[in-house]
Design a protein around this motif. Structure first.
Motif, PDB file in Angstrom:
ATOM      1  N   ASN A  58       4.651 -11.779  -1.864  1.00 38.07           N
ATOM      2  CA  ASN A  58       4.477 -12.765  -1.044  1.00 38.07           C
ATOM      3  C   ASN A  58       4.041 -12.441   0.311  1.00 38.07           C
ATOM      4  O   ASN A  58       3.732 -11.565   0.732  1.00 38.07           O
ATOM      5  N   PHE A  59       3.517 -13.601   1.071  1.00 35.82           N
ATOM      6  CA  PHE A  59       2.740 -13.452   2.307  1.00 35.82           C
ATOM      7  C   PHE A  59       3.422 -12.722   3.415  1.00 35.82           C
ATOM      8  O   PHE A  59       3.158 -11.884   4.136  1.00 35.82           O
ATOM      9  N   ASP A  60       4.740 -12.916   3.338  1.00 33.22           N
ATOM     10  CA  ASP A  60       5.997 -12.418   4.353  1.00 33.22           C
ATOM     11  C   ASP A  60       5.667 -10.974   4.189  1.00 33.22           C
ATOM     12  O   ASP A  60       5.828  -9.980   5.218  1.00 33.22           O
ATOM     13  N   SER A  61       5.863 -10.400   3.120  1.00 34.33           N
ATOM     14  CA  SER A  61       5.841  -8.826   2.990  1.00 34.33           C
ATOM     15  C   SER A  61       4.269  -8.272   3.357  1.00 34.33           C
ATOM     16  O   SER A  61       4.469  -7.060   4.091  1.00 34.33           O
ATOM     17  N   TYR A  62       3.461  -8.981   3.079  1.00 33.96           N
ATOM     18  CA  TYR A  62       2.088  -8.622   3.783  1.00 33.96           C
ATOM     19  C   TYR A  62       2.214  -8.854   5.256  1.00 33.96           C
ATOM     20  O   TYR A  62       1.536  -7.549   5.947  1.00 33.96           O
ATOM     21  N   LEU A  63       2.583  -9.684   5.731  1.00 33.41           N
ATOM     22  CA  LEU A  63       2.573  -9.933   7.245  1.00 33.41           C
ATOM     23  C   LEU A  63       3.653  -8.774   7.993  1.00 33.41           C
ATOM     24  O   LEU A  63       3.185  -8.324   9.019  1.00 33.41           O
ATOM     25  N   LEU A  64       4.616  -8.246   7.199  1.00 31.22           N
ATOM     26  CA  LEU A  64       5.383  -7.624   7.815  1.00 31.22           C
ATOM     27  C   LEU A  64       4.794  -6.097   7.815  1.00 31.22           C
ATOM     28  O   LEU A  64       5.014  -5.334   8.938  1.00 31.22           O
ATOM     29  N   GLU A  65       4.132  -5.781   6.938  1.00 28.73           N
ATOM     30  CA  GLU A  65       3.355  -4.336   6.905  1.00 28.73           C
ATOM     31  C   GLU A  65       2.689  -4.516   8.317  1.00 28.73           C
ATOM     32  O   GLU A  65       2.419  -3.488   8.603  1.00 28.73           O
ATOM     33  N   LEU A  66       1.691  -5.574   8.007  1.00 27.91           N
ATOM     34  CA  LEU A  66       0.778  -5.569   9.365  1.00 27.91           C
ATOM     35  C   LEU A  66       1.638  -5.550  10.723  1.00 27.91           C
ATOM     36  O   LEU A  66       1.106  -4.608  11.539  1.00 27.91           O
ATOM     37  N   LEU A  67       2.650  -6.172  11.009  1.00 27.25           N
ATOM     38  CA  LEU A  67       3.359  -6.083  12.016  1.00 27.25           C
ATOM     39  C   LEU A  67       3.867  -4.899  12.304  1.00 27.25           C
ATOM     40  O   LEU A  67       4.051  -4.229  13.566  1.00 27.25           O
ATOM     41  N   SER A  68       4.324  -3.961  11.543  1.00 30.13           N
ATOM     42  CA  SER A  68       4.773  -2.663  11.535  1.00 30.13           C
ATOM     43  C   SER A  68       3.869  -1.741  11.964  1.00 30.13           C
ATOM     44  O   SER A  68       4.046  -0.642  12.740  1.00 30.13           O
ATOM     45  N   ASP A  69       2.533  -1.755  11.601  1.00 30.86           N
ATOM     46  CA  ASP A  69       1.489  -1.212  12.092  1.00 30.86           C
ATOM     47  C   ASP A  69       0.726  -1.418  13.332  1.00 30.86           C
ATOM     48  O   ASP A  69      -0.297  -0.871  13.966  1.00 30.86           O
ATOM     49  N   LEU A  70       1.402  -2.781  14.053  1.00 23.66           N
ATOM     50  CA  LEU A  70       0.773  -3.352  15.293  1.00 23.66           C
ATOM     51  C   LEU A  70       0.433  -2.400  16.425  1.00 23.66           C
ATOM     52  O   LEU A  70      -0.503  -2.286  17.061  1.00 23.66           O
TER      53      LEU A  70
END
Length: 92
Positions: A58-70
């Motif tokens: 889902n989009f939440d896991s997608y966004l969490l990966e991006l935020l962890s690399d921010l």
């Protein structure tokens, strides 16, 4: 009267991430008595249909990966363009 004025953003090159379509740098000016500017890094994600092919449920896991690399993305950008006051993320 308090006005916001955005200058045309500049594309930031040389930073890649599988979840990012494009990165921009813009200066945002706020007018008024306490006039100031902010350096803003704008991250545009890849199209929402694109993340399903990367194994994201889902989009939440997608966004969490991006935020962890921010933080790493911010450091890369700061070496290219200087100090960043804020990061905006635009999803599609």
């Amino acid at each position: 009267m308090n006005m916001n004025m955005n200058i045309v953003p500049e594309i930031v090159t040389g930073i890649t991430h599988p979840l990012i379509g494009q990165i921009f740098h813009k200066k945002e000016y706020t007018g008024g008595e306490y006039s100031k500017h902010q350096d803003v890094l704008v991250i545009e994600t890849v199209r929402s249909g694109s993340y399903s092919g990367h194994g994201y449920e889902n989009f939440d896991s997608y966004l969490l990966e991006l935020l962890s690399d921010l933080e790493d993305l911010k450091m890369q950008a700061e070496t290219k363009i200087g100090h960043i006051d804020r990061i905006d993320i635009r999803t599609h």
